[in-house]
Every structure is written in C-alpha cells, then in structure tokens.
Design an enzyme around this catalytic site. Structure first.
Site, PDB file in Angstrom:
ATOM      1  N   HIS A 177      11.461 131.035  92.655  1.00 49.12           N
ATOM      2  CA  HIS A 177      10.060 131.001  92.215  1.00 49.12           C
ATOM      3  C   HIS A 177       9.143 130.645  93.393  1.00 49.12           C
ATOM      4  CE1 HIS A 177       6.863 129.897  89.076  1.00 49.12           C
ATOM      5  NE2 HIS A 177       6.378 129.404  90.194  1.00 49.12           N
ATOM      6  N   GLU A 178       9.593 129.669  94.209  1.00 48.88           N
ATOM      7  CA  GLU A 178       8.755 129.223  95.335  1.00 48.88           C
ATOM      8  C   GLU A 178       8.739 130.233  96.471  1.00 48.88           C
ATOM      9  OE1 GLU A 178       8.281 126.321  92.698  1.00 48.88           O
ATOM     10  OE2 GLU A 178       6.974 127.113  94.271  1.00 48.88           O
ATOM     11  N   HIS A 181       6.364 132.946  95.760  1.00 50.15           N
ATOM     12  CA  HIS A 181       4.960 132.618  96.058  1.00 50.15           C
ATOM     13  C   HIS A 181       4.619 132.936  97.511  1.00 50.15           C
ATOM     14  CE1 HIS A 181       3.084 130.915  92.521  1.00 50.15           C
ATOM     15  NE2 HIS A 181       4.009 130.011  92.352  1.00 50.15           N
TER      16      HIS A 181
END
Ligand SMILES: Cc1nc(NNC(=O)[C@H](CC2CCCC2)CN(O)CO)c(F)c(N2CCN3CCOC[C@@H]3C2)n1
Ligand code: NI
Length: 207
Positions: A177-178, A181
């Site tokens: 998820h990070e 980003h």
C-alpha cells in the site's frame, strides 16, 4: 518548503499535513532520495514514524484528532520522495485466564524505508478480508484490494544500509500500500469495479 516546516523540532505531523484525493502529488511517481541520506530526509522519516506512533496512542490520537495508521508515505505529505514508514503492532497475547497481556515484542514491523521497491513477488494474490482505507481518502471504498500475497522488497534504512526482505501476510499488504503511494497508485485502483468482493480462485484472504 513543506519538508522544512514538517521537520521543525516543535512540529508534530497531524491530519492537516496529510493531502487528500485531488492533490496531484498522490498521483505522482516520487523521486528516489539521494544517498547518503540528507539530515532532512532522515528527520522526515522520523517524523512520519512519530505520527504513526501518535495515531496508535489513544490519548495522543484523541488529543490530536488523528485517524489511526499503520503506514504513511511522503506523497501523502505533498512530498514526492520515496520515503515510507510502517508501524504494525503485534496482537496482545491472551493468558490462561483469558486476559490480554502485552506481547513480548510490541511491534511486528517498525521500519522507515527509503527507495523501497518490489524486486520480485508471488504468483498468488492476496487481499485484506475487510478491504482497505487510506488517510488521504475521506470516504469508504468497499471491496477487496487485490495485491501480491508475498513480495521481496529492497530498501535503504536511515543508516544508509541496504536491505532485501521477504514479506507475507498483513505486513506484505501494508508495505505494498505504501510503495504504491510512492508510485502514484491508490488502493482502490486494485478493486474490481464490477465485482468488488469477488474472490478469484487462489486468492489468499488475510484477516
Ligand atoms: C488495516 C489497518 N488500517 C489502519 N488505518 N489505515 C492505514 O494505516 C492506511 C494504510 C493501511 C491500509 C491497509 C494496509 C495499510 C494508511 N495509509 O493511507 C497510508 O498510506 C489502521 F489504523 C489499522 N489499525 C490496526 C492496528 N491498530 C493498532 C492500535 O492503533 C490503531 C491501529 C488500527 N489497521
Ligand atoms: Ni494510504
């Protein structure tokens, strides 16, 4: 600059520092940070980790009105640099009388990662059973967020040491998820629009 203000000793990162959908930095591929790391990039990573700790502390989260977080990416602070922080607590243990006791290790994962990238991954996919949210998304977006079940990630830590780690389970989901980003990808980009809760054969569901 944004970073100068965030790394001031007296500043605690709060929800006002986190940009929301529509801010173009969330759709920007961030730059790799130069090595050896600058003091500013080291300080920013530490402030990001401090935010995660505060967001998981009931007293601080209430005082600062923080949404809880287990991960954060610099893009969310309007800084297009490949810097992420991950703080995943261990579950409390249950003793023989069914009482919760603090786990031996407080955290399953606690890492500030610079220039993190996925260098290989499993064929198998996985998704968190309840879906995902994002501190930069002020709405519920229901559905399974389809990710790689297992990933091999290379990154540098705050001491300029290179690491190559293999992740599975919840840490794998969180780091993906990070890293997404830092590549301008949002969690809902991985939700099947027609059938958000469809479970394809072989999909690993993570509780
Ligand atoms: C699953 C979960 N997502 C929380 N929020 N969303 C986030 O962290 C976003 C990143 C996560 C979304 C799915 C994978 C990564 C932030 N993202 O936008 C950054 O890019 C939580 F806060 C949370 N936990 C469980 C652990 N609990 C310990 C005690 O304190 C409360 C805390 C709550 N679990
Ligand atoms: Ni997010």
């Amino acid at each position: 600059s944004v970073q100068e203000n965030l790394i001031k000793a007296s500043h605690l990162i709060n929800m006002d520092d986190i940009v929301r959908e529509g801010n173009e930095t969330l759709r920007t591929v961030a730059d790799e940070v130069s090595l050896p790391l600058s003091d500013e990039d080291i300080l920013l990573g530490e402030k990001m980790m401090e935010f995660l700790r505060n967001s998981q502390n009931p007293v601080m989260a209430e005082k600062m009105q923080l949404r809880p977080g287990v991960g954060l990416a610099a893009n969310q602070l309007d800084i297009a640099k490949k810097i992420i922080a991950v703080l995943i607590p261990n579950d409390p243990e249950i003793d023989e009388n069914g009482n919760e006791v603090a786990p031996k290790e407080a955290y399953k994962m606690s890492e500030i990662m610079y220039n993190a990238k996925i260098v290989s991954h499993s064929v198998q996919d996985a998704a968190i059973e309840s879906g995902e949210g994002c501190l930069s998304v002020d709405r519920e977006v229901p559905g399974l967020v389809i990710r790689h079940a297992r990933v091999t990630v290379e990154y540098y830590d705050k001491n300029n040491e290179k690491h190559k780690i293999r992740l599975k389970g919840f840490p794998s989901m969180c780091v993906q998820h990070e890293i997404d980003h830092t590549n301008g990808i949002m969690f809902y980009d991985h939700i099947n629009e027609k059938e958000p809760w469809a479970v394809k054969d072989g999909l690993l569901i993570i509780q």
